[in-house]
Scaffold this active site. Structure first.
Site: not given
Lengths: 260, 367
Positions: A95, A156, A182-183, A204-205
């Protein structure tokens, strides 16, 4: 079934491994998510060391490992990290993240394209993290990227799919899988991305900092599946552009009065 | 790889569409191939006014109140193919002629004086009389005078297209005639055109050569027009994915009376043709749609603003026909005999602007 570079994935939820309270909880969350692809930051792990705290809890036979170049500020750094990763792990998956601005962590399009061109030629399976720019997606695809990973909003932030209209164009045009990355801050965001026709999402986050990461991982699994099912069932049929009223049998409107 | 579904499959899907499918297609945010199938199906026939309305709205939104003008120049009617439906077919006893470069230039000059800026060079397939060198040399003579030069000649190889692109030819049109493979084999009796796949992959070769614009089309009057529309949709969608830098156009030539007394195998009415044009417009809002002088003036005037974006005018389909209007050996007899000025007057009367120039040779680096 999702296929990237010849590898098939039943689950369309990819997971990141950062910010978990412990390696043990991370392991359970990954299991609860049903994912088959996890990304790990090269700066965070020691790929060659089986005793590494992250690597030792993850079964590499069960998951495709997607090392990421998080922290790289330009193509040169990313390429160097990628080569080291391959040497240590023996895996070609990558990635690609090139984020020169440590504050926003937004990806640099020019350096990302340059690195993709080099790494594809070296045999890497490159999945570039990118801003949601449709032309960039096509350029990366043409350069040989195995998938493209446009961001929904800055990493994040949990703000969801703020780049919706751009991502819709990418999904319409791209020949390679589109993974929204992301986001994504809530299962509903993931479901929306899947309803739009994204091939997968990377989260993830939202999972790792949840009150109960394991439960949240399960919630994301359901959301991704629901969104995909809805997309396949025929979403997006609501529009203000036109409404067909009941057929006027045989009668032509003024527009068509000229027809013989 | 480009795969056009066979006509039985396409027809089965078309037959299975209901009015509810049509309504769903109208409401779709983006028209998919399944939606196109609904829009082209018999179930959509009663919706023709709605199809026209949506097509008109999309065309206005995307192209504004404009219609682009182009003029064809027939260079040669020599042809080594025997195609049952074509006036140029090798079997037909017509007056054969290949213009010299000087004669071709004279024809182009006449179109230029009439106000044409976009020209389309057309010929039959006979490499001995008209080859890539000829087209290259002609483009060299003409490129300074015209905004763009397109070709509708025999299928060429990718390197040949590259040569022509470098010489100043920016667009290639090649029509599959019919996407129905068994039917294609029946009407193409002999010659290089018998190779369905070589012809089908011609737009791909032109795209690989970097052509800026590619035109595809089906000759209406051979196969089931609804299935041809679906095949065009499949072809167009595939080309768009593969060549995202390229612009595309679609033509809908209806068979016209021509030498050889071929009778159309199916009757395609004006209503059918309109239906097909509206559905393709809804399917692809950005595609250029051509309506040539094959159609008669009344129909062309009526269709202004409803979907088509490019009109030819004052066309002659015999080589040398502009300099010598009595010239014999036409490909087909045209349906709209008006001059460019007369057509443009009608276009303006419809509240549209006839656009003569929408490109510039400056884009092209001529080596």
């Amino acid at each position: 079934m999702l296929t990237i570079a010849g590898t098939s994935f039943r689950s369309r939820l990819f997971l990141g491994t950062g910010k978990f309270p412990s390696a043990g909880i991370m392991k359970k969350a990954i299991e609860a998510s049903g994912t088959q692809m996890v990304t790990v930051a090269l700066r965070r792990v020691d790929l060659g060391n089986p005793e590494d705290d992250i690597m030792r809890v993850l079964d590499r036979k069960q998951y495709t490992f997607l090392p990421n170049t998080s922290g790289a500020r330009n193509a040169e750094e990313a390429i160097r990290l990628a080569r080291l990763a391959r040497a240590a792990s023996g895996s070609c998956w990558l990635k690609l993240e090139v984020t020169p601005d440590p504050r926003t962590l937004l990806p640099d399009p020019i350096e990302t394209l340059a690195a993709t061109e080099v790494l594809v030629k070296e045999g890497f399976i490159v999945l570039p993290y990118m801003n949601a720019d449709p032309i960039l997606a096509l350029r990366l695809q043409d350069a040989g990227a195995a998938a493209v990973m446009p961001l929904g909003s800055p990493i994040g932030t949990n703000q969801g799919i703020l780049t919706r209209f751009q991502i819709e164009i990418i999904i319409e045009q791209a020949c390679v899988p589109v993974v929204v990355d992301a986001g994504i801050g809530a299962p509903s965001h993931a479901a929306l991305a899947m309803e739009m026709g994204a091939d997968a999402v990377l989260v993830n986050t939202a999972i790792s900092i949840a009150g109960d990461p394991v439960a949240m991982a399960g919630a994301f699994a359901k959301a991704v599946e629901a969104g995909r099912t809805a997309y396949r069932a025929g979403m997006g049929r609501v529009s203000a552009t036109a409404k067909a009223s009941s057929p006027e049998s045989g009668r032509l409107s003024d527009d068509l009065g000229f027809l013989a | 790889m480009l795969i056009i579904p066979n006509f039985q499959t396409l027809q089965k899907n078309l037959a299975s569409c209901s009015a509810a499918n049509v309504e769903r297609a109208f409401a779709a945010k983006r028209c998919s191939l399944n939606d196109l199938s609904a829009l082209l199906s018999p179930a959509a026939d009663p919706f023709l006014p709605q199809l026209a309305g949506l097509s008109k709205k999309i065309t206005l939104h995307r192209f504004g109140r404009t219609t682009q003008m182009y003029g064809p120049i027939y260079l040669s009617n020599y042809c080594t193919n025997r195609c049952a439906y074509c006036g140029f077919s090798a079997d037909n006893r017509i007056h054969r002629r290949c213009l010299t470069l000087e004669e071709a230039e004279t024809e182009a000059d006449i179109l230029h004086q009439r106000g044409f800026n976009h020209i389309l060079l057309v010929s039959g397939e006979a490499r001995k009389t008209l080859d890539v060198e000829y087209l290259e040399a002609l483009a060299g003579r003409l490129r300074g005078r015209f905004a763009s030069i397109s070709i509708e000649v025999q299928p060429l190889s990718c390197p040949e297209y590259k040569r022509l692109f470098a010489a100043g030819i920016t667009a290639v049109a090649v029509y599959q005639e019919t996407y129905d493979r068994p039917l294609y084999n029946r009407v193409h009796l002999s010659g290089k055109k018998c190779d369905y796949d070589y012809r089908l992959n011609t737009p791909t070769r032109a795209g690989e050569a970097g052509m800026r614009e590619i035109g595809i089309g089906a000759l209406l009057g051979l196969g089931d027009w609804r299935a041809e529309g679906m095949a065009l949709g499949h072809h167009l969608a595939w080309l768009r994915k593969k060549f995202w830098r390229t612009a595309f156009t679609v033509s809908f030539p209806r068979l016209r009376p021509a030498a050889g007394e071929f009778e159309p195998l199916v009757h395609v009415t004006e209503r059918d043709l309109s239906h097909l044009i509206f559905a393709l417009r809804i399917f692809d809002p950005d595609v250029g749609l051509l309506l040539s002088t094959r159609e008669e003036a009344r129909y062309r005037d009526g269709m202004l603003g409803l979907g088509p974006t490019r009109y030819s005018a004052g066309s002659c389909t015999a080589p040398g026909g502009y300099a010598n209007p009595e010239q014999q050996g036409e490909q087909f007899s045209v349906g709209d005999h008006r001059t460019l000025a007369e057509v443009c007057e009608k276009i303006r009367a419809h509240g549209l602007d006839p656009v003569y120039k929408d490109w510039d040779p400056i884009f092209q680096v001529v080596t």
